[in-house]
Design an enzyme around this catalytic site. Structure first.
Site, short mmCIF file in Angstrom:
data_model
loop_
_atom_site.label_atom_id
_atom_site.label_comp_id
_atom_site.label_asym_id
_atom_site.label_seq_id
_atom_site.Cartn_x
_atom_site.Cartn_y
_atom_site.Cartn_z
N PRO A 31 63.11 65.95 -49.09
CA PRO A 31 62.09 65.05 -48.50
C PRO A 31 60.78 66.05 -48.01
O PRO A 31 59.82 65.45 -47.56
CB PRO A 31 62.54 64.51 -47.26
CG PRO A 31 63.76 65.32 -47.07
CD PRO A 31 64.32 65.84 -48.35
N ASP B 44 55.56 66.86 -58.30
CA ASP B 44 54.92 65.54 -57.85
C ASP B 44 53.86 65.80 -56.80
O ASP B 44 53.99 66.76 -56.06
CB ASP B 44 55.66 64.14 -58.25
CG ASP B 44 56.52 64.02 -56.94
OD1 ASP B 44 56.58 64.94 -55.82
OD2 ASP B 44 57.62 63.31 -56.88
N LYS C 91 51.04 61.68 -58.66
CA LYS C 91 50.93 60.33 -58.80
C LYS C 91 50.63 59.93 -57.38
O LYS C 91 51.52 59.99 -56.67
CB LYS C 91 52.00 59.69 -59.55
CG LYS C 91 51.78 59.92 -61.04
CD LYS C 91 52.80 58.96 -61.84
CE LYS C 91 53.64 60.19 -62.41
NZ LYS C 91 54.88 59.32 -63.02
N GLY D 273 62.61 64.05 -52.91
CA GLY D 273 63.89 63.50 -52.76
C GLY D 273 64.83 63.87 -53.87
O GLY D 273 65.12 64.96 -54.30
N ASP D 274 65.18 62.98 -54.25
CA ASP D 274 66.42 63.02 -55.53
C ASP D 274 65.47 62.54 -56.82
O ASP D 274 64.83 61.15 -56.78
CB ASP D 274 67.47 62.07 -55.23
CG ASP D 274 68.49 62.31 -56.50
OD1 ASP D 274 69.25 63.33 -56.54
OD2 ASP D 274 68.57 61.43 -57.37
N MET E 228 58.05 53.23 -50.73
CA MET E 228 56.70 52.75 -51.05
C MET E 228 56.46 51.18 -50.54
O MET E 228 55.95 50.57 -51.13
CB MET E 228 56.62 52.70 -52.59
CG MET E 228 56.68 54.15 -53.15
SD MET E 228 57.02 53.95 -55.13
CE MET E 228 58.43 53.74 -55.11
N1 SAH Z 1 62.55 60.28 -55.37
C1 SAH Z 1 62.18 60.16 -53.91
C2 SAH Z 1 61.26 58.99 -53.94
C3 SAH Z 1 60.08 58.91 -54.75
S1 SAH Z 1 58.92 57.41 -54.61
C4 SAH Z 1 63.05 60.21 -52.96
O1 SAH Z 1 64.32 60.24 -53.51
O2 SAH Z 1 63.15 60.26 -51.88
C5 SAH Z 1 57.97 58.07 -53.24
C6 SAH Z 1 58.27 57.33 -51.84
O3 SAH Z 1 59.26 58.11 -51.20
C7 SAH Z 1 57.15 57.37 -50.76
O4 SAH Z 1 56.49 56.25 -50.82
C8 SAH Z 1 58.22 57.32 -49.55
O5 SAH Z 1 58.38 55.81 -49.35
C9 SAH Z 1 59.23 57.94 -49.91
N2 SAH Z 1 59.29 59.33 -49.47
C10 SAH Z 1 59.30 60.46 -49.97
N3 SAH Z 1 59.11 61.28 -49.31
C11 SAH Z 1 59.30 61.09 -48.01
C12 SAH Z 1 59.20 61.72 -46.87
N4 SAH Z 1 59.17 62.92 -46.64
N5 SAH Z 1 59.07 60.98 -45.99
C13 SAH Z 1 59.00 59.64 -45.82
N6 SAH Z 1 59.24 59.17 -47.00
C14 SAH Z 1 59.17 59.73 -48.03
#
Ligand code: SAH
Length: 461
Positions: free
Chosen positions: A225, A248, A270, A302-303, A383
């Site tokens: 994150p 990204d 994006k 994230g993942d 999102m």
């Molecule tokens: N692959 C990512 C998600 C990508 S979609 C994962 O596994 O976390 C993008 C969304 O992820 C954002 O709109 C938000 O809802 C969430 N997100 C990603 N990083 C974040 C963070 N540091 N804090 C809070 N939400 C996060």
């Protein structure tokens, strides 16, 4: 950073030290390791300074510092031990175009001399901008103990072989050659004496020249994150080796800093609503770089497998017969749950948890609202900022209680992380105050609910 570290070429240049006592000698000990021409200007030089002049290690001028002494000097040290005299030296030196350091006077110095670990030509310089000399010494001791004494010899002989190594193509093949030299071939050969190094380098080069050219490869790396400490070791290693990093929008600068300085960094950001890099362009970049034999890291927040369009990118690589691996990361939901001290599932409360998106290609995403509206359900909603009112409407329409807890965690794991504890009733108002990436934990309140209350008030203002 008020002081920018650089290595100054002083070979054959003049360095002038004003003063002939203890402070001057301390600087001279360091300066004598260089190939600069050293001049000491001192009315009353100590015996040690006299001795250095006798053996022609320095040039000694027996009088007070005077205009003209700093002409053509690269550096001047004010080390007379007398503040007023040092200030006079500094004024002259500055006027004559030299950089000045006044011993023990940070504010009036134009440069600082760092603590040094010397494995010439490998030199580690440690500076704290005067904040913590004790810490600098501790770091120096630590680096001294880690850095093998033979590093300097390896680097010196290595340097003389750089031209020969250019027979290997630039990039990972040449890097692999050097990595093997410094890690194993060099140290092993050195056991038979310094003269064994150059022949060992020739053998190693012949082996690397005969090897098959590297195949391109893509690692899909989940970066977590945002906090670099939340990356896996495997992810860090992949990043460390990458020739190209395609990342990204949510990747933090602290994570990008872990890539090699020579790596090509491509921002394929994006945003849900802002400027976007078309997926076709990202796919094309993946193929182009991997086909040319580069190691590519596709860095996703994230993942990679959670709302990351991973399958589309894998399909493209498969279609081109390119190799890839997926390195998992900590998804925002897991990090957000950890931040509020809750678990995503709990015996007797919820035996499953859903990862939802507020948006999909068609707009607000539809889900099994009826199932979600049941008491005790938990969902991590990605999102969701703009979909908050829609989510609230659908869930309440299907019977969800207005006081169902919802926790919004913004900027999870980053320095500006914010937790907003609310309920379904107030969710749209709370969501309206969010700017950074945020995850919505439906059905969960922070374990320490009281702590989050001020945040809620803040969001409602
Ligand atoms: N692959 C990512 C998600 C990508 S979609 C994962 O596994 O976390 C993008 C969304 O992820 C954002 O709109 C938000 O809802 C969430 N997100 C990603 N990083 C974040 C963070 N540091 N804090 C809070 N939400 C996060």
């Amino acid at each position: 950073m008020n002081h920018f570290p650089i290595f100054l070429n002083i070979d054959g240049r003049r360095i002038v030290v004003a003063g002939g006592g203890d402070a001057a000698i301390a600087k001279l000990r360091l300066l004598l390791k260089t190939t600069a021409h050293l001049t000491v200007v001192a009315e009353f030089p100590s015996p040690e300074v006299e001795r250095l002049a006798d053996v022609a290690a320095i040039r000694l001028i027996r009088r007070a510092f005077a205009p003209g002494d700093a002409l053509c000097a690269a550096l001047v040290y004010g080390a007379t031990g007398d503040a007023a005299e040092d200030a006079r030296v500094a004024a002259i030196a500055r006027a004559e175009g030299a950089l000045v350091n006044i011993v023990d006077n940070l504010t009036d110095s134009q440069f600082l001399t760092p603590a040094i670990v010397d494995r010439d030509p490998v030199v580690v310089a440690i500076g704290t901008e005067g904040a913590a000399p004790v810490l600098a010494r501790a770091i120096k001791a630590d680096v001294e103990s880690r850095l093998s004494p033979v590093v300097g010899i390896l680097a010196r002989i290595g340097k003389s072989f750089r031209h020969a190594a250019e027979a290997l193509p630039m990039g990972s093949r040449r890097r692999d050659f050097w990595a093997e030299y410094y890690a194993t071939t060099g140290p092993d050969a050195l056991a038979n004496g310094e003269q064994a190094l150059t022949p060992a380098l020739h053998d190693l080069l012949a082996r690397h020249l005969a090897a098959e050219p590297a195949q391109g490869h893509v690692d899909f790396v989940g970066a977590g994150p945002g906090d670099p400490d939340l990356m896996t070791l495997k992810a860090r290693r992949a990043l460390d080796r990458a020739d190209v990093v395609i990342h990204d929008r949510l990747i933090t600068p602290a994570i990008l800093d872990l890539a090699r300085r020579e790596a090509l960094i491509i921002d394929a950001g994006k945003t849900g609503f802002g400027p976007t890099t078309p997926q076709a362009e990202i796919n094309a970049a993946l193929i182009a770089h991997a086909s040319e034999g580069r190691r590519v890291v596709r860095l996703k927040s994230g993942d990679s497998g959670v709302f990351g369009r991973l399958d589309e990118e894998i399909a493209v690589l498969d279609a081109h017969g390119l190799s890839y691996a997926v390195i998992p990361g900590i998804t925002a939901a897991a990090a957000a749950a950890a931040a509020i001290g809750q678990s995503l599932t709990r015996r007797g409360r919820n035996a499953s948890v859903r990862f939802l998106t507020g948006h999909d290609v068609a707009g607000f995403a539809d889900h099994d609202w009826k199932a979600l509206a049941r008491p005790g359900e938990v969902a991590a909603i990605y999102m969701a900022k703009r979909a908050a009112r829609f989510l609230q409407g659908r869930l309440m329409m299907h019977g969800a209680a207005a006081d169902t807890p919802v926790t919004v965690v913004e900027n999870v794991s980053r320095p500006d992380q914010r937790t907003l504890a609310t309920t379904l009733r107030l969710l749209p108002e709370v969501a309206a105050g969010i700017e950074g990436p945020a995850i919505l934990l439906y059905g969960l309140a922070p374990r320490q609910a009281a702590r989050a209350l001020p945040d809620l008030k803040e969001a409602m203002q």
